[in-house]
Design an enzyme around this catalytic site. Structure first.
Site, PDB file in Angstrom:
ATOM      1  N   LYS A 174     -19.155 -26.790  95.802  1.00 48.11           N
ATOM      2  CA  LYS A 174     -19.221 -28.030  96.857  1.00 48.11           C
ATOM      3  C   LYS A 174     -18.972 -28.952  96.840  1.00 48.11           C
ATOM      4  O   LYS A 174     -18.994 -30.299  95.706  1.00 48.11           O
ATOM      5  CB  LYS A 174     -21.098 -28.372  96.983  1.00 48.11           C
ATOM      6  CG  LYS A 174     -21.198 -28.827  99.141  1.00 48.11           C
ATOM      7  CD  LYS A 174     -20.602 -30.446  98.629  1.00 48.11           C
ATOM      8  CE  LYS A 174     -20.968 -31.250  98.149  1.00 48.11           C
ATOM      9  NZ  LYS A 174     -19.991 -32.403  98.424  1.00 48.11           N
ATOM     10  N   PRO A 175     -17.257 -29.696  96.742  1.00 44.22           N
ATOM     11  CA  PRO A 175     -16.709 -30.909  96.260  1.00 44.22           C
ATOM     12  C   PRO A 175     -16.827 -31.699  97.588  1.00 44.22           C
ATOM     13  O   PRO A 175     -17.755 -31.319  98.464  1.00 44.22           O
ATOM     14  CB  PRO A 175     -15.158 -29.489  96.764  1.00 44.22           C
ATOM     15  CG  PRO A 175     -15.655 -29.105  97.917  1.00 44.22           C
ATOM     16  CD  PRO A 175     -16.687 -28.631  97.677  1.00 44.22           C
ATOM     17  N   GLU A 250     -23.946 -33.873  84.758  1.00 51.51           N
ATOM     18  CA  GLU A 250     -21.993 -35.652  83.674  1.00 51.51           C
ATOM     19  C   GLU A 250     -22.791 -36.183  85.067  1.00 51.51           C
ATOM     20  O   GLU A 250     -21.958 -36.079  86.074  1.00 51.51           O
ATOM     21  CB  GLU A 250     -20.765 -34.793  84.135  1.00 51.51           C
ATOM     22  CG  GLU A 250     -20.074 -34.797  82.685  1.00 51.51           C
ATOM     23  CD  GLU A 250     -19.451 -36.363  83.875  1.00 51.51           C
ATOM     24  OE1 GLU A 250     -19.807 -37.583  83.869  1.00 51.51           O
ATOM     25  OE2 GLU A 250     -18.210 -35.581  84.268  1.00 51.51           O
ATOM     26  N   ARG A 278      -6.518 -44.842  82.982  1.00 54.43           N
ATOM     27  CA  ARG A 278      -6.492 -43.622  83.691  1.00 54.43           C
ATOM     28  C   ARG A 278      -6.941 -42.933  84.441  1.00 54.43           C
ATOM     29  O   ARG A 278      -8.195 -43.196  84.997  1.00 54.43           O
ATOM     30  CB  ARG A 278      -6.681 -41.897  82.356  1.00 54.43           C
ATOM     31  CG  ARG A 278      -6.440 -40.424  83.316  1.00 54.43           C
ATOM     32  CD  ARG A 278      -7.745 -40.211  81.475  1.00 54.43           C
ATOM     33  NE  ARG A 278      -7.707 -38.976  81.460  1.00 54.43           N
ATOM     34  CZ  ARG A 278      -8.237 -37.806  81.387  1.00 54.43           C
ATOM     35  NH1 ARG A 278      -9.497 -38.304  80.483  1.00 54.43           N
ATOM     36  NH2 ARG A 278      -8.119 -36.409  82.023  1.00 54.43           N
ATOM     37  N   GLU A 380     -20.718 -49.615  87.023  1.00 55.23           N
ATOM     38  CA  GLU A 380     -19.685 -48.954  86.712  1.00 55.23           C
ATOM     39  C   GLU A 380     -18.570 -49.457  88.215  1.00 55.23           C
ATOM     40  O   GLU A 380     -18.283 -48.748  88.699  1.00 55.23           O
ATOM     41  CB  GLU A 380     -19.872 -47.111  86.882  1.00 55.23           C
ATOM     42  CG  GLU A 380     -18.928 -46.481  85.889  1.00 55.23           C
ATOM     43  CD  GLU A 380     -19.865 -44.938  86.984  1.00 55.23           C
ATOM     44  OE1 GLU A 380     -18.048 -44.397  85.742  1.00 55.23           O
ATOM     45  OE2 GLU A 380     -20.577 -44.576  86.735  1.00 55.23           O
ATOM     46  N   SER A 439     -10.958 -36.645  75.981  1.00 56.11           N
ATOM     47  CA  SER A 439     -11.665 -35.406  76.825  1.00 56.11           C
ATOM     48  C   SER A 439     -10.365 -34.064  76.064  1.00 56.11           C
ATOM     49  O   SER A 439      -8.925 -34.610  75.773  1.00 56.11           O
ATOM     50  CB  SER A 439     -11.107 -35.378  78.505  1.00 56.11           C
ATOM     51  OG  SER A 439     -12.227 -36.242  79.129  1.00 56.11           O
TER      52      SER A 439
END
Length: 475
Positions: A174-175, A250, A278, A380, A439
């Protein structure tokens, strides 16, 4: 460019049961790229049923065969790297260089887990009492629902799909509504690579919450993997608890970037450009809170502003631009409002700080005179804004760095011995020392506190999709 824009259920591309669609927009100019099929709750449950029907066969498929499907998908994405990146740019807005970087990062999960598929271990030993042989094997956990965000639409999908398929699980992806075209392209690549029907399904429900809740409640679903905000993660954990579904999370970050006394300022600025910029700052790993020692603060601020001032803002599809659009005008306005609030609370803008018209663009921005605990320091940012806070002692820096509910990643720049000692004190699942990017598909990705549960990537990533079974045998 022609885009895949249908649901993928049980090996078939199809419209939603209700026939409705939603627009997918290019955030650089607001133009419509495609209309994507809306999945009804019935479509989502049909995808779960398809994954359930395919599970036994896929779980019994030899690990080498499962790995070869992933390897072929890696090769397809490698051959079509430019197409892959362009799809990301068009619907996400990021600079083309960032999209190429994501495409390369994303496809590496297919290569890495194609190799991990054949390395699932177990145990065999005599019990201490000598009355039995203890055999421990690992088996696929079951149907897995994978929910991914818009900021890394490719990498977040492959980072979940690859270990799930390598382990022998079947999946429902499910994007995010903002970026379904990238997800559809990846599912199409897996189909071309030989993934059997029902192994990888794609749904795009609108609204999202009730449909995802219905999937989690389905008795066939045994795994939920979610990347997104901590707020949504809390809701999903509550829902997963009702059926005791294994959950990997996450979640949000608020990464501290520490520049210690004696640090190489030029190296710190170089690292900051990567850690902050980034993906245009729209990353859970983005440096968010810059804590700079008094002795270096002014030099660091000046050099950072000069370096960020060289970024060219514009549509990501133009490769000359190094800072693309945010994913939507709404996200752009959130960033702009944070800067406005910061200034009202005493911060000073030394670079950027103004909206750019004609698309979801916001310039690279540097703020100084920011107080620890201020609104922007606790939020954030998810955009190209660097907020600098002064400190005078290491203990003060560590205290401020850890003064957050989040613990995904931290960055420490300084003399190597001291930087390592400080890194060990930073309460985060990952800490980069004298480097701006961490990463790697071969490294365990994940956080502490309210930044999540579990790990993705590395040899640990596949364990999230496996359950241990103990069998006792006569000695």
């Amino acid at each position: 460019m022609d885009y895949l824009s249908d649901l993928h259920i049980d090996g078939t591309w199809r419209a939603g049961a209700g026939g409705a669609t939603f627009p997918v927009l290019d955030p650089s100019d607001g133009s419509e790229l495609a209309r994507f099929a809306i999945a009804t709750e019935a479509d989502c449950l049909a995808a779960v049923e398809a994954a359930d029907a395919a599970f036994d066969g896929w779980a019994a498929t030899p690990p080498r065969v499962r790995g070869e499907v992933l390897r072929r998908a890696y090769e397809i994405l490698t051959e079509e790297r430019e197409i892959f990146a362009e799809i990301i740019v068009r619907e996400n807005g990021k600079a083309f260089s960032d999209a190429l970087g994501e495409a390369d990062y994303a496809k590496e999960f297919f290569r890495w887990f194609s190799e991990e598929a054949v390395r699932i271990g177990g145990d065999f030993r005599l019990s201490p009492s000598g009355d039995k042989r203890i055999v421990v094997t690992r088996q696929p956990i079951g149907v897995s629902v994978l929910v991914t965000p818009w900021n890394f639409p490719a990498a977040m999908a492959t980072r979940k799909i690859a270990p799930a398929l390598a382990a022998g699980c079947t999946t429902v992806l499910k994007p995010a509504r903002e970026t379904p075209l990238t997800a559809a392209y990846i599912v199409g690549a897996l189909e071309r690579a030989g993934a059997p029907r029902g192994v990888v399904n794609l749904v795009t429900p609108v609204p999202t919450g009730p449909a995802v809740a219905a999937m989690i409640a389905h008795p066939a679903v045994r795994k939920l993997s979610f990347t997104g905000s901590t707020e949504v993660g809390r809701v999903l954990l509550h829902e997963a608890a009702d059926t005791v579904v294994s959950a990997s999370m996450e979640l949000g970050g608020n990464a501290p970037f520490l520049v210690l006394e004696g640090a190489d300022v030029d190296l710190a600025v170089e690292g900051a450009l990567v850690a902050k910029m980034r993906n245009g700052g729209s990353a859970c790993t983005a440096a968010n809170r810059f804590y700079v020692h008094d002795s270096l603060h002014d030099e660091f601020a000046e050099k950072l502003a000069v370096a960020l001032g060289r970024f060219t803002v514009g549509p990501g599809i133009d490769r000359a631009n190094t800072l693309g659009a945010l994913v939507s005008l709404e996200e752009r306005d959130k960033v702009a409002d944070l800067v406005t609030t910061a200034v009202a609370e005493g911060a000073t803008v030394i670079l950027g700080g103004e909206r750019i018209g004609g698309g979801a663009f916001y310039p690279a921005t540097v703020l100084v005179d920011v107080e620890h605990g201020s609104t922007i320091n606790q939020t954030e940012i998810f955009g190209p804004v660097s907020a600098l806070v002064r400190f005078s002692t290491v203990d003060e820096a560590v205290r401020m760095a850890n003064d957050t509910i989040y613990g995904l990643i931290g960055y420490v720049f300084g003399r190597e011995d001291e930087a390592l000692r400080v890194a060990l004190r930073v309460d985060a699942g990952m800490v980069a020392v004298n480097r701006g990017v961490l990463s790697d598909p071969a490294a365990p990705f994940g956080g502490t506190k309210q930044s999540g549960l579990g790990r993705e990537g590395s040899s640990e990533g596949i364990l999230e999709y496996l359950e241990e079974k103990y069998i006792g045998l006569a000695p």
